[in-house]
Design an enzyme around this catalytic site. Structure first.
Site, short mmCIF file in Angstrom:
data_model
loop_
_atom_site.label_atom_id
_atom_site.label_comp_id
_atom_site.label_asym_id
_atom_site.label_seq_id
_atom_site.Cartn_x
_atom_site.Cartn_y
_atom_site.Cartn_z
N LYS A 79 0.83 -1.21 0.00
CA LYS A 79 0.00 0.00 0.00
C LYS A 79 0.87 1.26 0.00
CE LYS A 79 -1.99 -1.24 3.90
NZ LYS A 79 -1.36 -2.56 4.20
N ARG A 137 -9.78 0.85 8.73
CA ARG A 137 -9.40 -0.51 9.11
C ARG A 137 -10.50 -1.21 9.87
NH1 ARG A 137 -3.54 0.40 8.80
NH2 ARG A 137 -2.51 -1.57 9.23
N ARG A 154 12.07 -5.66 5.16
CA ARG A 154 11.87 -4.23 4.87
C ARG A 154 12.70 -3.32 5.78
NH1 ARG A 154 5.93 -1.74 5.31
NH2 ARG A 154 6.02 -2.73 7.35
N ARG A 208 11.20 -1.14 11.30
CA ARG A 208 10.08 -0.86 12.20
C ARG A 208 10.02 -1.86 13.35
NH1 ARG A 208 4.93 0.18 8.38
NH2 ARG A 208 4.00 -1.23 9.91
N ARG A 229 -0.76 -8.74 13.49
CA ARG A 229 -1.27 -7.77 12.51
C ARG A 229 -2.15 -8.46 11.48
NH1 ARG A 229 4.32 -5.40 10.71
NH2 ARG A 229 3.18 -4.11 9.22
P1 AP5 Z 1 4.94 -1.61 1.76
O1 AP5 Z 1 4.56 -0.79 0.59
O2 AP5 Z 1 5.75 -0.98 2.83
O3 AP5 Z 1 3.63 -2.38 2.34
P2 AP5 Z 1 2.36 -1.83 3.09
O4 AP5 Z 1 1.16 -2.53 2.55
O5 AP5 Z 1 2.34 -0.33 3.10
O6 AP5 Z 1 2.70 -2.46 4.51
P3 AP5 Z 1 2.65 -1.84 5.95
O7 AP5 Z 1 3.39 -2.81 6.86
O8 AP5 Z 1 3.13 -0.44 5.98
O9 AP5 Z 1 1.11 -1.93 6.21
P4 AP5 Z 1 0.41 -1.98 7.57
O10 AP5 Z 1 -0.98 -1.77 7.08
O11 AP5 Z 1 0.66 -3.18 8.40
O12 AP5 Z 1 1.14 -0.83 8.39
P5 AP5 Z 1 0.67 0.60 8.86
O13 AP5 Z 1 1.87 1.47 8.93
O14 AP5 Z 1 -0.53 1.10 8.08
O15 AP5 Z 1 5.69 -2.91 1.21
C1 AP5 Z 1 6.25 -3.86 2.10
C2 AP5 Z 1 7.58 -4.39 1.54
O16 AP5 Z 1 7.36 -5.08 0.32
C3 AP5 Z 1 8.59 -3.30 1.21
O17 AP5 Z 1 9.86 -3.76 1.60
C4 AP5 Z 1 8.51 -3.11 -0.30
O18 AP5 Z 1 9.75 -2.75 -0.87
C5 AP5 Z 1 8.11 -4.51 -0.75
N1 AP5 Z 1 7.20 -4.48 -1.91
C6 AP5 Z 1 6.14 -3.66 -2.11
N2 AP5 Z 1 5.52 -3.93 -3.26
C7 AP5 Z 1 6.20 -4.98 -3.81
C8 AP5 Z 1 6.04 -5.75 -5.00
N3 AP5 Z 1 5.04 -5.49 -5.88
N4 AP5 Z 1 6.91 -6.77 -5.23
C9 AP5 Z 1 7.91 -7.03 -4.35
N5 AP5 Z 1 8.12 -6.35 -3.21
C10 AP5 Z 1 7.28 -5.33 -2.94
O19 AP5 Z 1 0.14 0.30 10.35
C11 AP5 Z 1 1.02 -0.06 11.39
C12 AP5 Z 1 0.24 -0.12 12.71
O20 AP5 Z 1 -0.37 1.17 12.98
C13 AP5 Z 1 -0.96 -1.07 12.76
O21 AP5 Z 1 -0.55 -2.39 13.07
C14 AP5 Z 1 -1.83 -0.43 13.86
O22 AP5 Z 1 -1.32 -0.69 15.13
C15 AP5 Z 1 -1.66 1.06 13.58
N6 AP5 Z 1 -2.68 1.59 12.65
C16 AP5 Z 1 -2.44 2.12 11.41
N7 AP5 Z 1 -3.57 2.54 10.84
C17 AP5 Z 1 -4.57 2.26 11.73
C18 AP5 Z 1 -5.98 2.45 11.71
N8 AP5 Z 1 -6.60 3.00 10.66
N9 AP5 Z 1 -6.69 2.05 12.79
C19 AP5 Z 1 -6.10 1.50 13.86
N10 AP5 Z 1 -4.75 1.29 13.94
C20 AP5 Z 1 -4.00 1.68 12.89
#
Ligand code: AP5
Length: 219
Positions: A14, A88, A127, A161, A172
């Site tokens: 994402k 979410r 990552r 992270r 997660r």
């Molecule tokens: P990346 O693009 O970083 O993936 P992502 O989907 O953004 O993953 P996140 O871990 O950031 O998502 P998340 O939803 O768990 O975390 P968030 O910060 O929102 O890609 C991942 C890796 O893959 C990278 O190394 C990249 O290079 C590689 N890659 C990407 N695309 C690729 C491809 N096509 N092919 C090969 N490799 C590829 O949330 C973290 C925490 O915050 C949550 O657990 C929760 O505690 C809290 N939180 C956040 N939002 C909320 C909410 N709305 N409500 C409640 N709690 C929340």
């Protein structure tokens, strides 16, 4: 103006795709994960609570997250907002609909990035990112050209992270399937749901998202 949600489990890509849409279409990325990590660095009681919840891989309360989004929506959205990691929960989805209506806007598409769980583990544990400019790397698929130095800005502040561990990822994923995946049905019922294959190369995924966005804009 198009407002889209990128929906998918942790590691679906994402953030990677949201950054490309910012560069290429001038859209504004609203990542609740990034906003919460910023709130965490402010050493307040709320910041400390958020830090503990995130490290365990659980969701932060709807109230806190909706408050953060509301503040950012008021600042305006350029060529549209990309909601990355929000909503979410069903409560967050309802709140988003109300907030958009209040500022006279609507959602164009909820784009689900479909990937399998095995790929996610490999993506997450490899990552790392640049603490200075936010560029995201991967040990195998996208390492830096010079070890320890960011390609984009030259910083040596490369970080992993706290929740990118196998144990936290399990939690997660559980949170995703329990609380977030029902949103797929929610947006399908509204007619706003699009699916892209998130397992392809980054540029192939970007092309599929661009096609979904264009189709949503023309409907
Ligand atoms: P990346 O693009 O970083 O993936 P992502 O989907 O953004 O993953 P996140 O871990 O950031 O998502 P998340 O939803 O768990 O975390 P968030 O910060 O929102 O890609 C991942 C890796 O893959 C990278 O190394 C990249 O290079 C590689 N890659 C990407 N695309 C690729 C491809 N096509 N092919 C090969 N490799 C590829 O949330 C973290 C925490 O915050 C949550 O657990 C929760 O505690 C809290 N939180 C956040 N939002 C909320 C909410 N709305 N409500 C409640 N709690 C929340």
């Amino acid at each position: 103006m198009a407002n889209i949600i990128l929906l998918g489990p942790p590691g679906a890509g994402k953030g990677t795709q949201a950054r490309l849409l910012v560069e290429r279409r001038g859209m504004v990325q609203l990542s609740t994960g990034d906003m919460l990590r910023e709130a965490k660095t402010a050493d307040t009681p709320m910041g400390r609570r958020v830090a503990e919840v995130m490290a365990r891989g659980q969701l932060v309360s709807d109230e806190i997250v909706i408050g953060l989004i509301e503040e950012r929506l008021k600042a305006g959205g350029g060529a549209g907002f990309i909601f990355d990691g929000f909503p979410r929960t069903l409560a967050q989805a309802d709140a988003l609909a109300r907030l958009l209506e209040r500022i006279g806007q609507r959602l164009s598409a909820a784009i689900e990035m479909r990937v399998d769980d095995e790929a996610l583990l490999a993506r997450i544990v490899g990552r790392f990112s640049c603490g200075a400019c936010g560029e995201v790397y991967h040990d195998q698929s996208h390492p830096t050209a010079v070890p320890g130095v960011c390609d984009a800005c030259g910083s040596t502040d490369l970080r992993r992270r706290a929740d990118d561990t196998e144990e936290s990822l399990k939690q997660r994923m559980l949170e995703y399937y329990k609380k977030t995946s029902p949103l797929i049905g929610y947006y399908y019922a509204l007619g706003d749901h699009y699916v892209v294959d998130g397992l392809g190369e980054i540029e192939a995924v970007a092309a599929a998202i661009a096609a979904a966005l264009d189709s949503a804009n023309s409907s």
